[in-house]
Write a protein that holds these residues in place. Structure first.
Motif, PDB file in Angstrom:
ATOM      1  N   VAL A  48      -3.206 -14.480  22.470  1.00 34.79           N
ATOM      2  CA  VAL A  48      -4.030 -15.210  21.492  1.00 34.79           C
ATOM      3  C   VAL A  48      -4.453 -16.554  22.063  1.00 34.79           C
ATOM      4  CG1 VAL A  48      -3.993 -16.350  19.244  1.00 34.79           C
ATOM      5  CG2 VAL A  48      -3.060 -14.057  19.461  1.00 34.79           C
ATOM      6  N   VAL A  49      -3.525 -17.221  22.714  1.00 38.22           N
ATOM      7  CA  VAL A  49      -3.849 -18.529  23.307  1.00 38.22           C
ATOM      8  C   VAL A  49      -4.910 -18.359  24.388  1.00 38.22           C
ATOM      9  CG1 VAL A  49      -2.928 -20.364  24.774  1.00 38.22           C
ATOM     10  CG2 VAL A  49      -1.650 -19.617  22.770  1.00 38.22           C
ATOM     11  N   PRO A 105       2.515 -21.723  20.085  1.00 41.38           N
ATOM     12  CA  PRO A 105       2.260 -21.965  21.513  1.00 41.38           C
ATOM     13  C   PRO A 105       3.321 -22.831  22.178  1.00 41.38           C
ATOM     14  CG  PRO A 105       0.271 -22.265  20.258  1.00 41.38           C
ATOM     15  CD  PRO A 105       1.359 -22.097  19.277  1.00 41.38           C
ATOM     16  N   VAL A 126      -8.208 -17.705  22.769  1.00 37.51           N
ATOM     17  CA  VAL A 126      -8.788 -18.904  22.154  1.00 37.51           C
ATOM     18  C   VAL A 126      -9.221 -19.896  23.222  1.00 37.51           C
ATOM     19  CG1 VAL A 126      -8.247 -20.905  20.712  1.00 37.51           C
ATOM     20  CG2 VAL A 126      -7.519 -18.645  20.003  1.00 37.51           C
ATOM     21  N   SER A 127      -8.429 -19.993  24.284  1.00 35.94           N
ATOM     22  CA  SER A 127      -8.704 -21.042  25.269  1.00 35.94           C
ATOM     23  C   SER A 127      -9.765 -20.640  26.289  1.00 35.94           C
ATOM     24  CB  SER A 127      -7.422 -21.421  25.996  1.00 35.94           C
ATOM     25  OG  SER A 127      -6.956 -20.299  26.717  1.00 35.94           O
ATOM     26  N   ILE A 152      -1.305 -21.635   8.682  1.00 30.35           N
ATOM     27  CA  ILE A 152      -2.080 -21.370   9.906  1.00 30.35           C
ATOM     28  C   ILE A 152      -1.996 -22.556  10.857  1.00 30.35           C
ATOM     29  CG2 ILE A 152      -4.442 -21.107  10.760  1.00 30.35           C
ATOM     30  CD1 ILE A 152      -4.933 -19.400   8.193  1.00 30.35           C
ATOM     31  N   ILE A 153      -2.135 -23.739  10.307  1.00 30.14           N
ATOM     32  CA  ILE A 153      -2.078 -24.936  11.156  1.00 30.14           C
ATOM     33  C   ILE A 153      -0.703 -25.068  11.802  1.00 30.14           C
ATOM     34  CG2 ILE A 153      -2.114 -27.461  11.098  1.00 30.14           C
ATOM     35  CD1 ILE A 153      -4.294 -27.190   8.924  1.00 30.14           C
ATOM     36  N   THR A 154       0.328 -24.860  10.980  1.00 29.43           N
ATOM     37  CA  THR A 154       1.690 -24.972  11.513  1.00 29.43           C
ATOM     38  C   THR A 154       1.948 -23.930  12.598  1.00 29.43           C
ATOM     39  OG1 THR A 154       2.366 -25.672   9.305  1.00 29.43           O
ATOM     40  CG2 THR A 154       4.114 -25.086  10.851  1.00 29.43           C
ATOM     41  N   ALA A 155       1.516 -22.702  12.339  1.00 33.59           N
ATOM     42  CA  ALA A 155       1.735 -21.635  13.322  1.00 33.59           C
ATOM     43  C   ALA A 155       0.965 -21.901  14.604  1.00 33.59           C
ATOM     44  CB  ALA A 155       1.310 -20.303  12.725  1.00 33.59           C
ATOM     45  N   SER A 156      -0.242 -22.423  14.458  1.00 37.27           N
ATOM     46  CA  SER A 156      -1.043 -22.685  15.662  1.00 37.27           C
ATOM     47  C   SER A 156      -0.468 -23.804  16.500  1.00 37.27           C
ATOM     48  CB  SER A 156      -2.477 -23.021  15.261  1.00 37.27           C
ATOM     49  OG  SER A 156      -2.487 -24.235  14.554  1.00 37.27           O
ATOM     50  N   VAL A 157       0.326 -24.646  15.888  1.00 37.11           N
ATOM     51  CA  VAL A 157       0.960 -25.728  16.654  1.00 37.11           C
ATOM     52  C   VAL A 157       2.309 -25.283  17.205  1.00 37.11           C
ATOM     53  CG1 VAL A 157       1.965 -28.030  16.459  1.00 37.11           C
ATOM     54  CG2 VAL A 157      -0.222 -27.551  15.391  1.00 37.11           C
ATOM     55  N   VAL A 214       1.453 -14.136  21.553  1.00 31.34           N
ATOM     56  CA  VAL A 214       1.043 -15.541  21.454  1.00 31.34           C
ATOM     57  C   VAL A 214       0.213 -15.931  22.674  1.00 31.34           C
ATOM     58  CG1 VAL A 214       1.889 -17.915  21.457  1.00 31.34           C
ATOM     59  CG2 VAL A 214       2.967 -16.234  19.987  1.00 31.34           C
TER      60      VAL A 214
END
Lengths: 233, 206
Positions: free
Chosen positions: A84-85, A65, A88-89, A57-62, A81
């Motif tokens: 989702v960004v 985007p 989240v933002s 999850i961490i890798t994908a979130s970095v 993406v």
């Protein structure tokens, strides 16, 4: 190595070695140890899954985007993406706007009301104040050189307001004639009396011979000159 | 359904090399969670480990069975994380046992107050607790008592060397010292032990 072997073969340890080599009556693995071993397997598997999923999850979130910004991803994935960004933002932006904008947003409604009347009220009040000092110096300068006849009427009204200013100049001006100087000193002692004789100014043109005292002192010394003359006499 | 490895004949314990290879294979299997393989390792190590813990806790009121059980539970819990050969596993096992003994002694120091009236009221004498389960000759018990009377480092090394049958290198890993330092400790312990035994025999004769 020999010393080690000697150590183990020491007769002192003979009985102890025999005691140590006796076998246990228990042959089967205790159930609690077997249970712990089984549980440890389940727990370690769960931990492994959790750790790997968190890492993914961490890798994908970095990575996703950044790939999306680089326009490397295919369009459908890119859209996902971005959505989702955005999702989240958005709350973060809202919060950051709330944090960054309080200064402009909050005072805007109240400040517009208060600021507009204040300058409106200040400017008119300041304007009438500023012109008042400008006309005041004008009469002092104009009055002194002017002819004695019209001057008295004007000086009466204006000298009331500027008595401290008009009184001080005569002192240096008086230095022109010693007789008048003496007469001034007496005239000052008499206080504001100089203004009163101005009412009798019609006789002033007769006092032209006393001009040596200086043009400035004329206005003041008109009444005094009679007294100074009186001294001279 | 018993695993064939559980039979004594199939363990290959009779001959040295085959025993070691069997144990090494069992260790590899036990690391993946194989219960039978773990049982093989347990059966191989438990007798000596039990004697070592019994000897080390002799004279104190530490429950050695609890210490042994805790040790094996710890091994069972963490064996998947262990990486190393069988010799390293032996060092690891004894290191865990040593730490559990230290923990138990600390726990005992915290709980028991040295007031005689309290001891009389609530606790049995420590000797009763040990005598209950510890089966050995009186001479062996006397020797163990004298070994435990040595300085801690020396008694530990002597017991691991004689009772645990560990090599100097394995002991060095457990106590985190140089192998030469371990040898020195062992020989000093032996020398002191000889003197003590001699003096005790002389005293008893007199």
């Amino acid at each position: 190595m020999n010393s080690d072997k000697d150590f183990l073969d020491d007769p002192l340890f003979k009985g102890l070695k025999k005691f140590a080599s006796t076998s246990d009556a228990q042959v089967d693995l205790p159930s609690d140890i077997a249970y712990t071993l089984r549980n440890a397997g389940i727990r370690s598997t769960r931990q492994k899954v959790v750790r790997r999923s968190v890492f993914t999850i961490i890798t994908a979130s970095v990575v996703l985007p950044s790939l999306s910004f680089a326009h490397v991803l295919p369009t459908p994935i890119d859209n996902i993406v971005k959505s989702v960004v955005h999702l989240v933002s958005t709350p973060v932006r809202v919060i950051s706007n709330v944090i960054n904008d309080p200064a402009p947003t909050i005072p805007a409604p109240s400040g517009s009301v208060t600021t507009t009347p204040e300058p409106a009220t200040l400017t008119p009040t300041s304007e009438p104040i500023t012109p008042t000092p400008t006309p005041t110096p004008a009469p002092t300068k104009t009055l002194v050189p002017q002819a004695p006849a019209p001057a008295p009427t004007r000086t009466h009204t204006e000298t009331h307001t500027e008595t401290p200013k008009t009184v001080s100049p005569p002192k240096p001006a008086v230095g022109g004639g010693e007789k008048e100087n003496e007469g001034e000193g007496e005239g000052e002692e008499r206080g504001i009396a100089p203004t009163l004789p101005k009412a009798t100014l019609p006789s002033a043109p007769n006092s032209k011979p006393s001009i040596p005292g200086g043009g400035r002192s004329e206005g003041h010394t008109e009444g005094k000159s009679s007294e100074g003359e009186g001294h001279d006499d | 359904m018993r695993d064939p490895k559980q039979d004594g004949s199939s363990l290959g314990i009779s001959s040295g090399n085959s025993e070691n290879s069997d144990l090494a294979n069992s260790l590899i299997a036990a690391r993946t969670g194989d219960e039978m393989a773990f049982a093989v390792i347990w059966r191989h190590h438990n007798p000596r480990l039990s004697r070592f813990v019994q000897s080390k806790t002799y004279g104190s009121d530490i429950d050695f069975e609890e210490v042994i059980s805790d040790t094996w539970l710890n091994v069972a819990k963490d064996i998947r994380k262990f990486k190393g050969d069988f010799s390293e596993f032996t060092s690891w096992l004894y290191a865990i046992a040593r730490n559990r003994i230290i923990d138990a002694s600390r726990k005992r120091d915290r709980t028991i107050r040295p007031k005689e009236d309290l001891e009389e009221a609530f606790w049995l004498p420590s000797s009763l607790n040990v005598e209950k389960d510890f089966e050995a000759d009186e001479s062996v018990k006397a020797l163990i008592a004298q070994i435990n009377a040595l300085p801690d480092a020396q008694s530990e090394v002597v017991l691991m060397r004689v009772v645990g049958d560990l090599s100097v290198e394995e002991i060095a890993k457990i106590v985190k010292k140089n192998p030469n330092a371990v040898r020195v400790l062992a020989h000093r312990g032996l020398a002191t032990l000889r003197e003590n035994v001699k003096s005790s025999k002389g005293g008893s004769r007199e």
